[in-house]
Design a protein around this motif. Sequence first.
Motif, PDB file in Angstrom:
ATOM      1  N   SER A   1       0.720  -1.248  -0.078  1.00 34.03           N
ATOM      2  CA  SER A   1      -0.114   0.083  -0.063  1.00 34.03           C
ATOM      3  C   SER A   1       0.822   1.483   0.048  1.00 34.03           C
ATOM      4  CB  SER A   1      -0.810   0.222   1.119  1.00 34.03           C
ATOM      5  OG  SER A   1      -1.593   1.267   1.336  1.00 34.03           O
TER       6      SER A   1
ATOM      7  N   LYS B   1       3.235   2.793   6.425  1.00 30.55           N
ATOM      8  CA  LYS B   1       3.272   2.113   7.877  1.00 30.55           C
ATOM      9  C   LYS B   1       1.838   2.510   8.377  1.00 30.55           C
ATOM     10  CE  LYS B   1       5.984   5.571  10.200  1.00 30.55           C
ATOM     11  NZ  LYS B   1       7.092   5.798  10.746  1.00 30.55           N
ATOM     12  N   ARG B   2       1.050   3.471   8.181  1.00 23.97           N
ATOM     13  CA  ARG B   2      -0.163   3.800   8.615  1.00 23.97           C
ATOM     14  C   ARG B   2      -1.361   3.170   7.829  1.00 23.97           C
ATOM     15  NH1 ARG B   2      -2.699   7.510   5.021  1.00 23.97           N
ATOM     16  NH2 ARG B   2      -1.256   8.567   3.814  1.00 23.97           N
ATOM     17  N   SER B   3      -0.899   2.206   6.980  1.00 23.66           N
ATOM     18  CA  SER B   3      -2.228   1.472   6.174  1.00 23.66           C
ATOM     19  C   SER B   3      -2.467   0.643   7.166  1.00 23.66           C
ATOM     20  CB  SER B   3      -1.149   0.546   4.901  1.00 23.66           C
ATOM     21  OG  SER B   3      -2.058  -0.084   4.542  1.00 23.66           O
TER      22      SER B   3
ATOM     23  N   GLU C   1       6.113  -2.868   7.712  1.00 22.37           N
ATOM     24  CA  GLU C   1       5.622  -1.691   8.298  1.00 22.37           C
ATOM     25  C   GLU C   1       3.878  -1.506   7.763  1.00 22.37           C
ATOM     26  OE1 GLU C   1       7.246   1.827   9.124  1.00 22.37           O
ATOM     27  OE2 GLU C   1       9.477   0.977   9.480  1.00 22.37           O
ATOM     28  N   GLY C   2       3.133  -1.581   8.815  1.00 25.41           N
ATOM     29  CA  GLY C   2       1.593  -1.486   8.536  1.00 25.41           C
ATOM     30  C   GLY C   2       0.871  -2.753   8.856  1.00 25.41           C
ATOM     31  N   LYS C   3      -0.423  -2.541   9.076  1.00 20.25           N
ATOM     32  CA  LYS C   3      -0.930  -3.738   9.627  1.00 20.25           C
ATOM     33  C   LYS C   3      -1.236  -4.856   8.770  1.00 20.25           C
ATOM     34  CE  LYS C   3      -3.106  -0.774  13.229  1.00 20.25           C
ATOM     35  NZ  LYS C   3      -3.024  -1.219  14.304  1.00 20.25           N
ATOM     36  N   ASN C   4      -1.440  -4.880   7.522  1.00 22.73           N
ATOM     37  CA  ASN C   4      -1.654  -5.770   6.719  1.00 22.73           C
ATOM     38  C   ASN C   4      -2.789  -6.614   6.894  1.00 22.73           C
ATOM     39  OD1 ASN C   4      -0.847  -7.397   4.329  1.00 22.73           O
ATOM     40  ND2 ASN C   4       0.008  -8.998   5.349  1.00 22.73           N
TER      41      ASN C   4
ATOM     42  N   GLY D   1       0.803  -2.307   3.838  1.00 21.01           N
ATOM     43  CA  GLY D   1       1.846  -1.626   4.320  1.00 21.01           C
ATOM     44  C   GLY D   1       3.055  -1.832   3.195  1.00 21.01           C
TER      45      GLY D   1
END
Length: 142
Positions: free
Chosen positions: A102, A106-108, A122-125, A112
Amino acid sequence: MLVFWNGKVFPSIEHAFQGVKFAMSGANDDILNELIHCTDAVEVQKMGQKKYFDKCGLKLDINKWSKCSVPLMRHLVKQRILKDEKYRNIIEKYHNRLYHFSRAGKRSLWGGYFSKASGLWEGKNLLGKSMDDEYINTCTNE
């Protein structure tokens, strides 16, 4: 791959996901049909954003949506796993290694990226995790 939701037929999971968001916001059939007939995946995703909602005079109850969006996505992913052998085989092949890349970084919530600096994800995935979890729940004895 057709996805069915509340009597409507959507051409993809993303279409159905945004369609439910529209329905929760009181969108009329004209708006839903515009979504259903959109063939550009990026545009479908943009249609689910605040800018498009404002343009259409729609208001989304964010608290309500936040509570149902993940279970909804999991349901839609499961539906596709059950109906689409090619999709199921891809998940099986890459099981436990599914990442949704995305631009939100990392805020995704749904995806991410791998950090160039650390090499870590980095990111919640949540999309990748939903695909893995629903595959396990549907197709394996794990």
